[in-house]
Design a protein around this motif. Structure first.
Motif, PDB file in Angstrom:
ATOM      1  N   SER A  52       6.839  -3.733  -3.921  1.00 39.27           N
ATOM      2  CA  SER A  52       8.198  -3.684  -3.152  1.00 39.27           C
ATOM      3  C   SER A  52       9.267  -3.864  -4.122  1.00 39.27           C
ATOM      4  CB  SER A  52       8.252  -4.547  -1.898  1.00 39.27           C
ATOM      5  OG  SER A  52       8.061  -5.808  -2.184  1.00 39.27           O
TER       6      SER A  52
ATOM      7  N   GLY B   2      -2.703   3.581  -5.369  1.00 36.35           N
ATOM      8  CA  GLY B   2      -2.328   3.309  -4.345  1.00 36.35           C
ATOM      9  C   GLY B   2      -1.466   2.041  -3.985  1.00 36.35           C
TER      10      GLY B   2
ATOM     11  N   ARG C 269      -6.371  -5.956   7.603  1.00 34.86           N
ATOM     12  CA  ARG C 269      -6.597  -4.811   7.467  1.00 34.86           C
ATOM     13  C   ARG C 269      -7.922  -4.538   6.409  1.00 34.86           C
ATOM     14  NH1 ARG C 269      -0.844  -4.375   7.908  1.00 34.86           N
ATOM     15  NH2 ARG C 269      -0.803  -3.927   5.587  1.00 34.86           N
TER      16      ARG C 269
ATOM     17  N   GLU D 131       0.811  -1.121   0.134  1.00 32.61           N
ATOM     18  CA  GLU D 131      -0.044  -0.121   0.090  1.00 32.61           C
ATOM     19  C   GLU D 131       1.102   1.245  -0.042  1.00 32.61           C
ATOM     20  OE1 GLU D 131      -3.912  -0.676   2.399  1.00 32.61           O
ATOM     21  OE2 GLU D 131      -2.384  -2.132   3.370  1.00 32.61           O
ATOM     22  N   LYS D 132       0.290   2.394   0.050  1.00 31.86           N
ATOM     23  CA  LYS D 132       1.002   3.590  -0.180  1.00 31.86           C
ATOM     24  C   LYS D 132       1.923   3.902   1.055  1.00 31.86           C
ATOM     25  CE  LYS D 132      -2.549   6.453  -0.768  1.00 31.86           C
ATOM     26  NZ  LYS D 132      -3.360   7.669  -0.925  1.00 31.86           N
ATOM     27  N   ASP D 133       1.546   3.342   2.340  1.00 31.08           N
ATOM     28  CA  ASP D 133       2.353   3.548   3.392  1.00 31.08           C
ATOM     29  C   ASP D 133       3.487   2.498   3.604  1.00 31.08           C
ATOM     30  OD1 ASP D 133       0.924   1.002   4.105  1.00 31.08           O
ATOM     31  OD2 ASP D 133      -0.035   2.062   5.782  1.00 31.08           O
ATOM     32  N   GLY D 134       3.738   1.799   2.265  1.00 32.15           N
ATOM     33  CA  GLY D 134       4.726   0.743   2.526  1.00 32.15           C
ATOM     34  C   GLY D 134       4.441  -0.542   3.115  1.00 32.15           C
ATOM     35  N   ARG D 135       3.238  -0.869   3.711  1.00 32.89           N
ATOM     36  CA  ARG D 135       2.787  -2.211   4.049  1.00 32.89           C
ATOM     37  C   ARG D 135       2.024  -2.828   3.278  1.00 32.89           C
ATOM     38  NH1 ARG D 135      -0.714  -0.755   9.545  1.00 32.89           N
ATOM     39  NH2 ARG D 135      -2.089   0.426   7.712  1.00 32.89           N
TER      40      ARG D 135
END
Length: 280
Positions: free
Chosen positions: A273, A269, A239, A229-233
């Motif tokens: 990785s 979004g 979730r 996701e956008k936050d790197g998770r």
């Protein structure tokens, strides 16, 4: 050669699972190999049998076909228990009753899964009836000597299972931990190339040790990037990542979704990785 996709029915599949399944499927087909489906259904009360049929529909919707019938990890509990007894007979397992809170309070190192177990129960009397069983990794490595394994992206790796500390192999609430069950089942299924996300790269150090201890064949690994996701998770069931089943029921074209994932085109979004996880 043979690959596998091995989801757990504790939640619906999402795009991250789809990407992992596509990597395994396409790698096998490109090399004139076999792609198998294994349902890892030994997660106790978290298992939801109704998800299994949804998995079948989701993969068919993506245009993925597996070879033979799907296999179920729950049908292999006896082999898991037998391997545990073999390791006990070798003097490599010891019972442990430490809680997560106790481990966190006593740990002096952090490993891939969090606080590293400090060996509290290794040399003390513990009631085995209400205990998990941990692998004495230092003793095991003394028995096997240095070990190596190979990842197709990262190359040859010296096995360093010590980064996890003494991992749990037999759980109090379940017959076997992920480490033991997946290693045994990959050998039983004749998997020659283990494809999975790079978040599991460190786990391969432990699995290589178990293969040496139990006399199992050694596959090659291919740890692929994760859909994040956008936050790197990474995408996660817990979730609420949109499920494949919801997309399927909404009328999306599953084969088009699969092709977009192959071509690196993701919903807004989301991205892959970058790089290959290297051992600490």
């Amino acid at each position: 050669m043979r690959t596998r996709f091995a989801p757990s029915p504790n939640g619906p599949l999402h795009l991250g699972h789809a990407y992992a399944a596509i990597v395994a499927h396409d790698t096998a087909k490109a090399r004139d190999g076999e792609f198998i489906l294994r349902i890892e259904d030994i997660d106790g009360e978290r298992n939801r049998p109704e998800f299994v049929e949804e998995f079948f529909r989701d993969l068919a919707w993506l245009g993925l076909e597996w070879d033979g019938e799907a296999v179920f990890q729950s049908h292999r509990l006896a082999s898991h228990a037998s391997a545990g007894e073999q390791l006990k007979a070798m003097g490599l397992l010891y019972p442990c009753t430490c809680t997560r809170a106790e481990i966190a309070a006593a740990a002096t190192q952090v490993g891939p899964d969090g606080p590293v177990y400090p060996g509290t129960c290794r040399h003390r009397e513990v009631d085995p009836e209400n205990a998990a069983w941990r692998l004495d990794v230092t003793k095991a490595m003394t028995l096997t000597g240095p070990l190596e394994w190979r990842d197709e992206g990262a190359g040859s790796q010296a096995a360093t299972p010590q980064i996890f500390g003494d991992v749990v192999l037999l759980r109090k609430d379940l017959p076997a931990s992920y480490h033991l069950a997946v290693t045994l089942d990959d050998a039983t299924d004749g998997v020659t190339l283990v494809t999975r996300g790079m978040d599991l790269f460190p786990a391969s150090h432990v699995h290589r040790l178990l293969q040496a201890l139990l006399g199992l064949p050694v596959p090659t690994w291919l740890h692929h990037p994760l859909l994040i996701e956008k936050d790197g998770r990474k995408l996660a069931k817990r979730r609420g990542a949109p499920s494949l089943a919801d997309r399927r029921r909404a009328g999306e074209d599953g084969r088009a979704v699969a092709m977009a994932l192959r071509e690196g085109r993701f919903p807004a979004g989301l991205s892959l990785s970058q790089g290959v996880h290297q051992a600490p």
